[in-house]
Write a protein that holds these residues in place. Structure first.
Motif, PDB file in Angstrom:
ATOM      1  N   UNK A  85      93.445  91.093 143.430  1.00 57.11           N
ATOM      2  CA  UNK A  85      93.940  91.156 142.055  1.00 57.11           C
ATOM      3  C   UNK A  85      95.356  91.726 142.012  1.00 57.11           C
ATOM      4  N   UNK A  86      95.572  92.779 142.806  1.00 56.82           N
ATOM      5  CA  UNK A  86      96.923  93.355 142.850  1.00 56.82           C
ATOM      6  C   UNK A  86      97.919  92.340 143.392  1.00 56.82           C
ATOM      7  N   UNK A  87      97.551  91.648 144.464  1.00 55.40           N
ATOM      8  CA  UNK A  87      98.453  90.672 145.081  1.00 55.40           C
ATOM      9  C   UNK A  87      98.786  89.551 144.105  1.00 55.40           C
ATOM     10  N   UNK A  88      97.783  89.062 143.366  1.00 55.91           N
ATOM     11  CA  UNK A  88      98.004  87.968 142.426  1.00 55.91           C
ATOM     12  C   UNK A  88      98.942  88.384 141.296  1.00 55.91           C
ATOM     13  N   UNK A  89      98.970  89.669 140.972  1.00 54.25           N
ATOM     14  CA  UNK A  89      99.818  90.148 139.888  1.00 54.25           C
ATOM     15  C   UNK A  89     101.273  90.343 140.305  1.00 54.25           C
ATOM     16  N   UNK A  90     101.552  90.257 141.601  1.00 54.04           N
ATOM     17  CA  UNK A  90     102.922  90.464 142.084  1.00 54.04           C
ATOM     18  C   UNK A  90     103.750  89.193 141.930  1.00 54.04           C
TER      19      UNK A  90
END
Length: 228
Positions: A85-90
């Motif tokens: 989820x964090x990676x997708x938000x970058x």
């Protein structure tokens, strides 16, 4: 009669001396500079009390309440989850030479370690940049070598450094960008070295182990104190 006169004269002499001593003590006290200061302070305190009586209670509360402290942003911010989820938000990552060096190091050295494992290796590289023991730039750290070989094997293994996995390259770039932009380095506790469990280098016995993440074990130089 002469004895009485002598006694009387002695008595008068004693009284005269006592009076002289008292006079000296009186003069000494009246010339004490701290006495005058005490009187001045008393007057000032009285004036201050009268002035404070004219200030409203609301104004007095505002004067004695300290201002709220502003929190400074820094490396010790909230920890990052480093999940999908964090990676997708970058956002899509890009940057100059130093960014390219860090992204390549994560891609070639740790892309099989997942998001957390790559971030941990990135922490080591940036910790080295800030250490006087290593070069002061990311590219300098990544490409550092000595008579025994390279710090990062992919830089001198004789193979062409080509990107064959676009998705993995995008992932490495996002992680590299986040670290360079100030993401807190809370995974490896200041580590500047790592190795895989498949090897046990001699230097590892001299260093402090800080973490094991995926297939990498992390170390930092022992902290020296004045007693060492």
């Amino acid at each position: 009669m002469s004895v009485l006169k002598c006694w009387t004269g002695a008595a008068f002499a004693v009284l005269a001396l006592a009076g002289g001593v008292h006079a000296d003590m009186t003069v000494s006290q009246s010339n004490d500079p701290t006495a005058a200061i005490g009187v001045g302070i008393t007057d000032l305190l009285g004036q201050e009390k009268n002035a404070l009586g004219l200030v409203s209670s609301a104004r007095m509360q505002a004067l004695v309440t300290p201002p709220a402290l502003k929190k400074k942003a820094g490396k010790a911010g909230a920890a990052i989850s480093y999940d999908d989820a964090w990676l997708a938000a970058q956002p899509a990552a890009k940057g100059g030479e130093q960014f390219q060096c860090l992204a390549q190091a994560l891609y070639f050295e740790a892309r099989g370690e997942g998001i957390v494992g790559q971030a941990a290796v990135g922490e080591v590289i940036l910790n080295r940049v800030e250490s006087a023991t290593f070069p002061s730039t990311i590219c300098g750290v990544v490409n550092q070598s000595n008579g025994r070989g390279c710090q990062f094997s992919y830089t001198c293994d004789g193979r062409a450094d080509r990107i064959h996995e676009p998705a993995a390259w995008s992932e490495a770039g996002k992680i590299a960008r986040a670290l360079m932009d100030g993401a807190p380095r809370s995974l490896t506790d200041g580590a500047t070295y790592f190795h895989t469990p498949a090897v046990k280098p001699a230097w590892s016995r001299r260093f402090e182990r800080t973490a094991r993440i995926g297939r990498h074990i992390f170390y930092r130089a022992p902290i020296k104190s004045a007693m060492n």
